[in-house]
Design a protein around this motif. Structure first.
Motif, PDB file in Angstrom:
ATOM      1  N   THR A 201       0.838  -1.200   0.000  1.00 25.82           N
ATOM      2  CA  THR A 201       0.000   0.000   0.000  1.00 25.82           C
ATOM      3  C   THR A 201       0.878   1.257   0.000  1.00 25.82           C
ATOM      4  OG1 THR A 201      -0.179  -0.148   2.415  1.00 25.82           O
ATOM      5  CG2 THR A 201      -1.983  -1.097   1.122  1.00 25.82           C
ATOM      6  N   THR A 202       2.165   1.069  -0.312  1.00 27.60           N
ATOM      7  CA  THR A 202       3.075   2.202  -0.497  1.00 27.60           C
ATOM      8  C   THR A 202       3.148   2.489  -1.987  1.00 27.60           C
ATOM      9  OG1 THR A 202       4.378   1.514   1.421  1.00 27.60           O
ATOM     10  CG2 THR A 202       5.400   3.082  -0.093  1.00 27.60           C
ATOM     11  N   VAL A 203       2.668   3.645  -2.397  1.00 22.21           N
ATOM     12  CA  VAL A 203       2.485   3.887  -3.825  1.00 22.21           C
ATOM     13  C   VAL A 203       2.990   5.259  -4.241  1.00 22.21           C
ATOM     14  CG1 VAL A 203       0.455   2.376  -3.865  1.00 22.21           C
ATOM     15  CG2 VAL A 203       0.162   4.847  -3.567  1.00 22.21           C
ATOM     16  N   VAL A 204       3.145   5.394  -5.554  1.00 19.00           N
ATOM     17  CA  VAL A 204       3.473   6.667  -6.200  1.00 19.00           C
ATOM     18  C   VAL A 204       2.371   6.928  -7.216  1.00 19.00           C
ATOM     19  CG1 VAL A 204       5.146   7.949  -7.574  1.00 19.00           C
ATOM     20  CG2 VAL A 204       5.940   6.205  -5.940  1.00 19.00           C
ATOM     21  N   LEU A 205       1.693   8.059  -7.103  1.00 19.72           N
ATOM     22  CA  LEU A 205       0.644   8.434  -8.057  1.00 19.72           C
ATOM     23  C   LEU A 205       1.267   9.281  -9.152  1.00 19.72           C
ATOM     24  CD1 LEU A 205      -2.131   9.475  -5.495  1.00 19.72           C
ATOM     25  CD2 LEU A 205      -1.823   7.259  -6.588  1.00 19.72           C
ATOM     26  N   LEU A 206       1.305   8.762 -10.360  1.00 21.94           N
ATOM     27  CA  LEU A 206       1.888   9.523 -11.465  1.00 21.94           C
ATOM     28  C   LEU A 206       0.942  10.627 -11.912  1.00 21.94           C
ATOM     29  CD1 LEU A 206       3.480   6.740 -13.726  1.00 21.94           C
ATOM     30  CD2 LEU A 206       4.530   8.070 -11.889  1.00 21.94           C
ATOM     31  N   ASP A 207       1.507  11.748 -12.308  1.00 22.78           N
ATOM     32  CA  ASP A 207       0.734  12.861 -12.862  1.00 22.78           C
ATOM     33  C   ASP A 207       0.714  12.769 -14.377  1.00 22.78           C
ATOM     34  OD1 ASP A 207       0.066  14.124 -10.463  1.00 22.78           O
ATOM     35  OD2 ASP A 207       2.016  15.154 -10.381  1.00 22.78           O
ATOM     36  N   ASP A 208      -0.217  13.495 -14.990  1.00 15.03           N
ATOM     37  CA  ASP A 208      -0.253  13.553 -16.447  1.00 15.03           C
ATOM     38  C   ASP A 208       1.066  14.118 -16.978  1.00 15.03           C
ATOM     39  OD1 ASP A 208      -2.760  12.515 -16.609  1.00 15.03           O
ATOM     40  OD2 ASP A 208      -3.783  14.397 -17.056  1.00 15.03           O
ATOM     41  N   GLY A 209       1.553  13.490 -18.043  1.00 17.07           N
ATOM     42  CA  GLY A 209       2.810  13.900 -18.650  1.00 17.07           C
ATOM     43  C   GLY A 209       4.039  13.326 -17.989  1.00 17.07           C
ATOM     44  N   GLU A 210       3.846  12.511 -16.947  1.00 16.61           N
ATOM     45  CA  GLU A 210       4.973  11.980 -16.181  1.00 16.61           C
ATOM     46  C   GLU A 210       5.351  10.580 -16.659  1.00 16.61           C
ATOM     47  OE1 GLU A 210       6.382  12.292 -11.547  1.00 16.61           O
ATOM     48  OE2 GLU A 210       4.251  12.103 -11.992  1.00 16.61           O
ATOM     49  N   LEU A 211       6.643  10.289 -16.680  1.00 16.39           N
ATOM     50  CA  LEU A 211       7.182   8.968 -16.988  1.00 16.39           C
ATOM     51  C   LEU A 211       7.925   8.448 -15.771  1.00 16.39           C
ATOM     52  CD1 LEU A 211       7.067  10.457 -19.921  1.00 16.39           C
ATOM     53  CD2 LEU A 211       8.556   8.582 -20.626  1.00 16.39           C
ATOM     54  N   ALA A 212       8.008   7.120 -15.671  1.00 17.73           N
ATOM     55  CA  ALA A 212       8.730   6.498 -14.561  1.00 17.73           C
ATOM     56  C   ALA A 212       9.513   5.302 -15.068  1.00 17.73           C
ATOM     57  CB  ALA A 212       7.761   6.065 -13.468  1.00 17.73           C
ATOM     58  N   SER A 213      10.697   5.114 -14.515  1.00 16.57           N
ATOM     59  CA  SER A 213      11.501   3.918 -14.760  1.00 16.57           C
ATOM     60  C   SER A 213      11.472   3.084 -13.485  1.00 16.57           C
ATOM     61  CB  SER A 213      12.938   4.302 -15.115  1.00 16.57           C
ATOM     62  OG  SER A 213      13.746   3.144 -15.205  1.00 16.57           O
ATOM     63  N   VAL A 214      11.124   1.793 -13.634  1.00 15.34           N
ATOM     64  CA  VAL A 214      10.920   0.917 -12.483  1.00 15.34           C
ATOM     65  C   VAL A 214      11.829  -0.299 -12.601  1.00 15.34           C
ATOM     66  CG1 VAL A 214       9.242  -0.523 -11.277  1.00 15.34           C
ATOM     67  CG2 VAL A 214       8.524   1.664 -12.253  1.00 15.34           C
ATOM     68  N   THR A 215      12.619  -0.559 -11.569  1.00  8.50           N
ATOM     69  CA  THR A 215      13.419  -1.782 -11.470  1.00  8.50           C
ATOM     70  C   THR A 215      13.209  -2.360 -10.071  1.00  8.50           C
ATOM     71  OG1 THR A 215      15.426  -0.764 -10.567  1.00  8.50           O
ATOM     72  CG2 THR A 215      15.159  -0.712 -12.974  1.00  8.50           C
ATOM     73  N   GLU A 216      13.738  -3.542  -9.811  1.00  2.11           N
ATOM     74  CA  GLU A 216      13.573  -4.125  -8.478  1.00  2.11           C
ATOM     75  C   GLU A 216      14.268  -3.294  -7.406  1.00  2.11           C
ATOM     76  OE1 GLU A 216      17.180  -7.419  -8.427  1.00  2.11           O
ATOM     77  OE2 GLU A 216      15.104  -8.078  -8.694  1.00  2.11           O
ATOM     78  N   ARG A 217      15.212  -2.455  -7.812  1.00  2.00           N
ATOM     79  CA  ARG A 217      15.937  -1.614  -6.844  1.00  2.00           C
ATOM     80  C   ARG A 217      15.155  -0.364  -6.464  1.00  2.00           C
ATOM     81  NH1 ARG A 217      19.315  -3.195 -10.696  1.00  2.00           N
ATOM     82  NH2 ARG A 217      19.220  -1.173 -11.745  1.00  2.00           N
ATOM     83  N   GLY A 218      14.119  -0.042  -7.245  1.00  2.00           N
ATOM     84  CA  GLY A 218      13.344   1.154  -6.928  1.00  2.00           C
ATOM     85  C   GLY A 218      12.795   1.808  -8.173  1.00  2.00           C
ATOM     86  N   PHE A 219      12.612   3.114  -8.110  1.00  2.00           N
ATOM     87  CA  PHE A 219      11.976   3.831  -9.202  1.00  2.00           C
ATOM     88  C   PHE A 219      12.524   5.244  -9.294  1.00  2.00           C
ATOM     89  CE2 PHE A 219       9.708   5.064  -5.439  1.00  2.00           C
ATOM     90  CZ  PHE A 219       9.394   6.398  -5.641  1.00  2.00           C
ATOM     91  N   SER A 220      12.335   5.834 -10.451  1.00  3.80           N
ATOM     92  CA  SER A 220      12.588   7.263 -10.626  1.00  3.80           C
ATOM     93  C   SER A 220      11.510   7.803 -11.550  1.00  3.80           C
ATOM     94  CB  SER A 220      13.974   7.523 -11.225  1.00  3.80           C
ATOM     95  OG  SER A 220      14.071   6.961 -12.525  1.00  3.80           O
TER      96      SER A 220
END
Length: 601
Positions: A201-220
């Motif tokens: 239940t720990t989350v990141v809500l992306l905004d419009d126009g936003e990109l994310a890179s996700v790996t097992e080590r985390g996110f940006s």
């Protein structure tokens, strides 16, 4: 659109993806698919038209990997076929994309790719994204996706895999919800918290126009987002002892109604505490009219709310479909309070209406159920509905809390104008009584089931009401057509004689909404007209209403303050629709052709 789930981490991805897709089935879909990157950095894709269970049956032996994405599709382009199911791949088979939304320039992009010699195998708009990502020469996967999205116009929530970038998912949002889930040495991507709530239940809500890179080590993320804990009970996404989510949510209404009222009623001054509006009494008093915007059930309850605001605050109020609002180049006035209504807070038509109002300098508040949703964030303030997660496609408890939100707003606006303290206290007492009165109605399920069984036999039905009863009739017809698939049409009772009366016959039942108000006798006149033509009648009314000698099936709801009657009159209609659909053997939580959160235009 419809459901997206992704995983990267030490566990085998397919079982987690399948579990997530199964939890998104309530959103409505026609096909499902998975793409995984194997330990040898090979991309494998399986997809099938039909249900998630059909996909599971066709998973080949050894189908596994630690990075994967999955999708359930609600059709926007092309029929339900294996080929049109997501994920979609590029010409090399090294890129896979799942996508919610619509690309407005898909036809032009398909033509351009075809002219370059690319063979497009599906009817979808999504396939072009896979080809654009695959053809990009950018160094990183995030840069490839950004370059591809720079060429498209429309809406998207998407997740991308690339065999040349193992152990990574790139996600992007523009007009369609997408979240990241943060686990312990693993990460998730989803279009809805329901898909991943059992794991984090720990989350990141992306905004419009936003990109994310996700790996097992985390996110940006390109917006520099941080993760936050969401306060939600995973059990809210389970049916528990109930046979469907819709029934569970209908039965939760006494509790959820009490929750939206808690701490917001002021008996001493006969008013409400609505700090979320972020308006002073002076600002509240300055508005000369109110415009309510919503879609589907939110629009119909918006009509109830507009009538309530006009009655209590004595200022002009009107509801309009948000899906039509911005297309007519609306006049946005500075002295109008705009109210956006949405269960999910992600309804695209409503979000675009909010953005149009903001662009033109208007003041807009939201009545929204989901905290942190796009509409909630876009508005200048508002009232959270606190109904809890609503899973069934047909909205029930959120509709009830929307009405209560409007009642709170109407009482607030009325008390800064000319509504007396005595009337304010009367309404506060009426609101406090509603949860118990709703519970009283729900105790009569068996009685309502018998009525519903008879209504289910009809191919078509009328729902009618007058003034405050008319939007109740519209919501009743909406529920009936959504899940029973019977043709159900709502009319103002006064309009029957102007055309619809021609359809009245012994095989055409009419459900009539008759509040205990000063129009009751006029409604009885409509009953007489229908009965004279042999039409069967079901009347939802209140004790003390004299229906004369007309032969009807009568359903009484508790007596209430007259302004609050619409919500009590709505509850039996939910149960009638539910029981009729059950009698007809339909899949209650997954009505055909519909989706829970409509994030396309």
């Amino acid at each position: 659109m419809c459901g997206i789930v992704g995983y990267v981490g030490p566990q085998d991805a397919p079982p987690l993806l399948i579990e997530g897709l199964a939890r998104l089935e309530y959103r409505g879909y026609d096909s499902a698919g998975l793409a995984v990157l194997t330990d040898r950095d090979k991309l494998r894709v399986v997809k099938r038209a039909g249900r998630v269970r059909d996909l599971v049956e066709h998973l080949p032996p050894g189908f596994g990997g630690h990075t994967g994405i999955g999708h359930t599709r609600w059709a926007t382009h092309g029929p339900a076929t294996d080929v049109n199911a997501h994920p979609h791949t590029d010409a090399t088979g090294r890129v896979a994309v799942v996508h919610n939304g619509i690309l407005d320039n898909a036809y032009e992009l398909r033509a351009r790719l075809a002219a370059d010699g690319v063979e497009l195998v599906s009817d979808t708009d999504t396939e072009v994204i896979a080809h654009l990502v695959g053809r990009s020469q950018a160094a990183t996967l995030q840069e490839k996706v950004a370059e591809a999205l720079g060429q498209v116009h429309g809406t998207w929530g998407l997740a991308v895999l690339h065999a040349d970038h193992p152990g990574e998912i790139v996600a992007a949002r523009n007009g369609s919800p997408l979240i990241l889930g943060v686990g312990n040495g693993e990460m998730y991507v989803a279009s809805d918290l329901a898909a991943i709530v059992r794991h984090t239940t720990t989350v990141v809500l992306l905004d419009d126009g936003e990109l994310a890179s996700v790996t097992e080590r985390g996110f940006s993320t390109t917006g520099g987002k941080a993760a936050a804990e969401i306060d939600v009970d995973p059990a809210a996404y389970e049916t528990g002892e109930h046979e469907s989510f819709m029934l569970k949510e209908i039965l939760e209404q006494p509790e959820t109604a009490a929750r939206v009222l808690q701490g917001r009623l002021d008996d001493r001054f006969g008013t409400t505490h609505l700090g979320g509006l972020e308006m002073t009494p002076h600002e509240s008093r300055a508005f000369r009219r109110v415009k309510v915007l919503g879609c589907g059930s939110a629009y119909y309850v918006g009509e109830m709310g507009a009538g309530l605001i006009e009655e209590l605050a004595r200022i002009p109020a009107h509801a309009e479909p948000a899906s039509e609002f911005r297309y007519r180049n609306p006049i946005v006035e500075r002295d109008t309070l705009y109210v956006a209504v949405s269960q999910s807070g992600e309804t695209l038509d409503t979000l675009l209406a909010v953005e149009e109002i903001k662009r033109k300098g208007g003041r807009v508040i939201g009545l929204v159920n989901v905290v942190g949703s796009a509409i909630a964030r876009a508005c200048d303030g508002g009232i959270y509905l606190h109904a809890g997660p609503e899973v069934a496609v047909a909205s029930t408890k959120a509709v009830t809390n929307m009405f209560l939100g409007f009642a709170l707003l109407a009482l607030h606006l009325g008390r800064v104008r000319d509504l007396s303290v005595a009337d304010g206290k009367r309404l506060v007492a009426g609101l406090e009584a509603l949860p118990d009165q709703i519970a009283e109605i729900l105790e009569r399920q068996d009685e309502l089931a018998e009525v519903a069984d008879e209504l289910a036999k009809a191919e078509s039905l009328f729902f009618i009401g007058r003034v405050r009863g008319y939007p109740v009739a519209r919501e009743g017809a909406q529920k009936f057509k959504e899940i029973s698939y019977r043709h159900a049409e709502a009319y103002p009772a006064s309009e029957l004689k102007h055309g619809p009366l021609a359809l009245i016959s012994p095989t055409m039942p009419t459900v009539v909404i008759v509040p205990d108000d000063d129009l009751a006798s006029r409604n009885v006149g409509a009953l007489e007209e229908i009965a004279a033509r042999g039409g069967p009648l079901v009347v939802i009314t209140q004790p003390g209403v004299d229906l004369g000698g007309v032969q009807v099936t009568r359903i009484d709801v508790p007596a209430s303050e007259v302004e609050l009657a619409p919500i009590l009159l709505t509850i039996p209609l939910q149960l009638l629709a539910y029981r009729a659909a059950l009698a007809l053997g339909h899949d209650i939580d997954k009505p055909r052709n519909l989706a829970k959160s409509v994030t396309v235009e």
